[in-house]
Design an enzyme around this catalytic site. Structure first.
Site, PDB file in Angstrom:
ATOM      1  CB  CYS A  65      -0.905  -0.016   1.227  1.00  0.00           C
ATOM      2  SG  CYS A  65      -2.000   1.409   1.350  1.00  0.00           S
ATOM      3  CB  CYS A  69      -1.732   3.457   8.100  1.00  0.00           C
ATOM      4  SG  CYS A  69      -2.841   4.342   6.973  1.00  0.00           S
ATOM      5  CB  CYS A  72      -1.276  -0.807   8.097  1.00  0.00           C
ATOM      6  SG  CYS A  72      -1.968  -1.964   6.901  1.00  0.00           S
ATOM      7  CB  CYS A 109     -15.796  -7.378   5.236  1.00  0.00           C
ATOM      8  SG  CYS A 109     -17.101  -7.135   6.456  1.00  0.00           S
ATOM      9  CB  CYS A 142     -19.224  -4.651   4.138  1.00  0.00           C
ATOM     10  SG  CYS A 142     -18.435  -3.120   4.716  1.00  0.00           S
ATOM     11  CB  CYS A 202     -19.030  -0.237   8.518  1.00  0.00           C
ATOM     12  SG  CYS A 202     -17.880  -1.137   9.525  1.00  0.00           S
ATOM     13  NE  ARG A 272     -18.663  -6.271  12.257  1.00  0.00           N
ATOM     14  CZ  ARG A 272     -18.980  -5.939  11.003  1.00  0.00           C
ATOM     15  NH1 ARG A 272     -18.035  -5.742  10.125  1.00  0.00           N
ATOM     16  NH2 ARG A 272     -20.236  -5.794  10.666  1.00  0.00           N
TER      17      ARG A 272
END
Length: 417
Positions: A65, A69, A72, A109, A142, A202, A272
């Site tokens: 990616c 972040c 991650c 998801c 999702c 969400c 969740r």
């Protein structure tokens, strides 16, 4: 405790607690912990009974990616030994989703690492959604693809997506210490785009990055203002090879207090339990079911969860039941407000922490893009009020608790759902 009685009364009326009350929940002692869980459990049962919704993650594209972040494992500068692969074909993703559905998952998801999807990426995901829904009647889907551009949420909704996941992760005040390649405002805008398109929103958080109690309360109150249908709570999985590898700030007791606070602030929302539950709650996971009404089944994006059968046994042993496909997840007043989304015909709600954002931050979950440039090294949040509760006295990383996913989507091995 007068505090808990007040919070229960407010939760049953869907009344927002004060920030001081939310902070007080996080400050309760271990001696008071079971009282806190019991009080929040009353609010959970009022709106969701003893049902537990099962969700299943499919990592459509793993690793590399371009975002930084720091939590991650999929960030570009990550040295974590995770799986890396490009887009799964629709039939491959559908096969992966079928494993979760067979295990009892009501929602699938679909997550992809990256800053956000190109229009071609949206085309890919559209075909994947169609393939999954064709093979699994009534399943909720999702999408969790990162920051959205104009019109992309509408295209996903038209394709049959029921929800979109994009987490705020931490407070606006401290967001820049975690990520520098996009802003907190970018994440808020994406959640609002999803809502405007008629997708069930969400959005959740990641705890354990060194944040203070104030940061936790700030992000949960910000989520309450955004009013998503689902709030995933992730606990940082400190992957070796990421800037937060040594951030072991959580105990099972603190995790339960965080979940209780979220339930009091968001009483009628699908809360969740997402990435990191096995690592940080460990043997106290069953207690968390009294606070949350939704979990992920089996593995996460880049880390292994406990076996799907162990999840099902835990739910049954704790006296809860798996929510069926024909059951509306959200309370009727929320489902009606969605204009049908949230009902068995048009379900609602999702969340996770990992890359691009679906309840599992590279092993723990997080919504929105997550990854990073090798030269960028955001540091952990620091605050005088932050808890000093590391897993070992010397604060050494517990690599024995972090298992990289080596099965399921993108591999030749069967998943553990």
């Amino acid at each position: 405790m007068d505090l808990l009685n007040t919070l229960v009364d407010k939760g049953l009326r869907r009344e927002l607690p004060t920030r001081e009350e939310a902070l007080a929940v996080l400050a309760t002692s271990d001696d008071e912990l079971l009282d806190v869980v019991a009080a929040a459990g009353k609010v959970r049962r009022q709106w969701f009974g003893r049902r537990v919704k099962l969700n299943y993650l499919v990592n459509l594209k793993s690793g590399l990616c371009p975002e930084d972040c720091s939590y991650c494992s999929q960030r570009l500068g990550s040295k974590a030994g995770i799986l890396k692969y490009t887009w799964l074909k629709p039939e491959e993703a559908s096969k992966a989703a079928a494993a979760g559905v067979a295990g009892g998952a009501k929602r699938v998801c679909l997550v992809a690492s990256g800053r956000g999807p190109t229009d071609r990426d949206v085309d890919r995901v559209t075909k994947t959604i169609e393939a999954i829904k064709e093979e699994n009647e009534g399943i909720e889907v999702c999408a969790c693809l990162g920051l959205l551009s104009d019109g992309q949420a509408d295209r996903l909704r038209t394709a049959g997506a029921d929800a979109y996941n994009h987490n705020l992760n931490t407070s606006e005040e401290t967001y820049g210490a975690i990520t520098t390649t996009h802003t907190y405002a970018d994440r808020v805008e994406t959640v609002q785009q999803a809502q405007a398109a008629g997708l069930s929103a969400c959005s959740g958080l990641i705890a354990g990055m060194g944040e203070s109690d104030k940061d936790l309360v700030d992000v949960v109150f910000a989520l309450r203002d955004l009013d998503p249908d689902s709030v995933p709570v992730n606990f940082l999985i400190p992957f070796e090879g990421t800037p937060l590898a040594k951030e072991w700030n959580l105990t099972p007791q603190r995790c339960l207090r965080i979940l209780a606070m979220v339930r009091f602030v968001c009483p009628d929302v699908e809360v969740r339990l997402a990435g990191g539950r096995e690592v940080h709650l460990r043997s106290m996971q069953p207690l968390a079911l009294h606070l949350v009404n939704s979990i992920f089944l089996g593995d996460y994006l880049t880390s292994e969860g406990q076996a799907g059968q162990a999840d099902l046994d835990m739910i049954a042993d704790a006296g809860f039941e798996v929510e069926g496909a024909g059951t509306t997840t959200l309370p009727r007043h929320r489902a009606d407000a969605l204009g049908g989304c949230g009902t068995p015909a048009e379900p609602a709600g999702c969340g996770t922490q990992e890359s691009a954002g679906c309840g599992s931050h590279g092993g723990g979950g997080g919504c929105g893009p997550c990854g990073g440039h090798g030269e960028q090294e955001p540091v952990a949040l620091a605050d005088a009020d932050a808890p000093a509760a590391r897993s070992e006295a010397n604060g050494a990383p517990r690599t024995d608790l972090v298992a990289v996913r080596r099965r399921g989507a993108g591999t030749d091995l069967a998943p553990n759902a």
